[in-house]
Motif scaffolding. Structure first.
Motif, PDB file in Angstrom:
ATOM      1  N   VAL A 205       0.848  -1.194   0.000  1.00  0.00           N
ATOM      2  CA  VAL A 205       0.000   0.000   0.000  1.00  0.00           C
ATOM      3  C   VAL A 205       0.884   1.244   0.000  1.00  0.00           C
ATOM      4  O   VAL A 205       1.695   1.442   0.896  1.00  0.00           O
ATOM      5  N   LEU A 206       0.691   2.055  -1.032  1.00  0.00           N
ATOM      6  CA  LEU A 206       1.436   3.304  -1.165  1.00  0.00           C
ATOM      7  C   LEU A 206       0.516   4.477  -0.874  1.00  0.00           C
ATOM      8  O   LEU A 206      -0.679   4.432  -1.170  1.00  0.00           O
TER       9      LEU A 206
ATOM     10  N   ARG B 229       4.802   6.583  -1.969  1.00  0.00           N
ATOM     11  CA  ARG B 229       5.724   6.080  -0.954  1.00  0.00           C
ATOM     12  C   ARG B 229       4.932   5.176  -0.019  1.00  0.00           C
ATOM     13  O   ARG B 229       3.757   5.436   0.255  1.00  0.00           O
ATOM     14  N   PRO B 230       5.547   4.105   0.494  1.00  0.00           N
ATOM     15  CA  PRO B 230       4.830   3.235   1.418  1.00  0.00           C
ATOM     16  C   PRO B 230       4.318   4.008   2.627  1.00  0.00           C
ATOM     17  O   PRO B 230       4.975   4.946   3.087  1.00  0.00           O
TER      18      PRO B 230
ATOM     19  N   ASP C  97     -13.334   2.302  -4.873  1.00  0.00           N
ATOM     20  CA  ASP C  97     -12.691   3.387  -5.607  1.00  0.00           C
ATOM     21  C   ASP C  97     -11.799   4.244  -4.701  1.00  0.00           C
ATOM     22  O   ASP C  97     -11.733   5.463  -4.837  1.00  0.00           O
ATOM     23  N   ARG C  98     -11.090   3.582  -3.780  1.00  0.00           N
ATOM     24  CA  ARG C  98     -10.197   4.288  -2.856  1.00  0.00           C
ATOM     25  C   ARG C  98      -8.730   4.212  -3.281  1.00  0.00           C
ATOM     26  O   ARG C  98      -7.907   4.929  -2.729  1.00  0.00           O
ATOM     27  N   VAL C  99      -8.434   3.319  -4.235  1.00  0.00           N
ATOM     28  CA  VAL C  99      -7.043   3.117  -4.647  1.00  0.00           C
ATOM     29  C   VAL C  99      -6.932   2.981  -6.157  1.00  0.00           C
ATOM     30  O   VAL C  99      -7.913   2.678  -6.842  1.00  0.00           O
TER      31      VAL C  99
ATOM     32  N   TYR D 160      -4.297  11.467  -0.239  1.00  0.00           N
ATOM     33  CA  TYR D 160      -3.047  11.497   0.515  1.00  0.00           C
ATOM     34  C   TYR D 160      -3.339  11.426   2.007  1.00  0.00           C
ATOM     35  O   TYR D 160      -4.184  12.155   2.524  1.00  0.00           O
ATOM     36  N   VAL D 161      -2.640  10.537   2.694  1.00  0.00           N
ATOM     37  CA  VAL D 161      -2.741  10.435   4.149  1.00  0.00           C
ATOM     38  C   VAL D 161      -1.529  11.157   4.720  1.00  0.00           C
ATOM     39  O   VAL D 161      -0.392  10.720   4.509  1.00  0.00           O
ATOM     40  N   LYS D 162      -1.782  12.277   5.374  1.00  0.00           N
ATOM     41  CA  LYS D 162      -0.680  13.065   5.920  1.00  0.00           C
ATOM     42  C   LYS D 162      -0.062  12.316   7.095  1.00  0.00           C
ATOM     43  O   LYS D 162      -0.742  12.014   8.072  1.00  0.00           O
ATOM     44  N   PRO D 163       1.235  12.014   6.986  1.00  0.00           N
ATOM     45  CA  PRO D 163       1.871  11.302   8.100  1.00  0.00           C
ATOM     46  C   PRO D 163       1.962  12.194   9.330  1.00  0.00           C
ATOM     47  O   PRO D 163       2.101  13.415   9.210  1.00  0.00           O
TER      48      PRO D 163
END
Length: 185
Positions: A14-15, A20-21, A42-44, A72-75
């Motif tokens: 999963v990127l 990026r992972p 439809d999430r990926v 984008y998931v903000k780290p």
């Protein structure tokens, strides 16, 4: 320390939306079922596929081996203070003898002397070293940690996580993982 990944389970790397992972340790993997569900929701985006396919009476689909999130998931800027993250920061080694066995954590300045349970005062320690040091100050016990404890960044933990690749890495994942491998000219 190795995370066991079964190649027969056909996991999907999963990127994040930046390709990026999401994490290196443990490596961000989904089961093939979760990956297929994310595709249908439809999430990926599917980036790469296995040769293996699943089918129903009216549909057939090759299983994704690499998926990329559409959003984008903000780290987190600051990783959570957890036992696992302390071990990862310290590379799964006792900070007094470098052993990787029977790890626990030690308060460098003991709690009885006012030491806090914080990034800056806790290190990974094997049980024998932790017992040997006991509630003493590092100098008095003659046990000063090899590395001064510090609050790591997410990048620090990602870099350390790259030192511990899982037992299985599918060839389709290699363009997205940056373990210490020799680059071809």
């Amino acid at each position: 320390m190795t995370i066991y990944v079964s190649p027969q389970s056909l996991p999907a790397l999963v990127l994040n939306a930046d390709y990026r992972p999401l994490s290196y340790y443990p490596l961000s993997l989904w089961s093939w079922q979760d990956a297929v569900k994310a595709v249908f929701l439809d999430r990926v985006h599917i980036v790469a596929e296995y040769d293996h396919a699943v089918s129903s009476p009216s549909f057939q689909m090759r299983l994704p081996s690499v998926v990329c999130l559409k959003s984008y998931v903000k780290p987190s800027r600051h990783p959570a203070f957890t036992r696992f993250n302390v071990f990862l920061r310290d590379r799964f080694q006792c900070q007094y003898c470098h052993s990787g066995e029977d790890l626990t954590f030690d308060h460098v300045i003991p709690r009885r002397c006012g030491g806090q349970t914080t990034w800056e005062n806790v290190v990974a320690a094997c049980s024998p070293c932790n017992l040997k040091k006991g509630g003493e100050m590092p100098e008095r016990a003659g046990m000063v940690p090899f590395q001064t404890p510090y609050r790591p960044t997410v990048q620090d933990l990602h870099n350390n996580g790259r030192m511990f690749p899982p037992n299985f890495l599918h060839e389709s994942w290699m363009d997205y993982l940056y373990w210490d491998v020799e680059l071809q000219p």
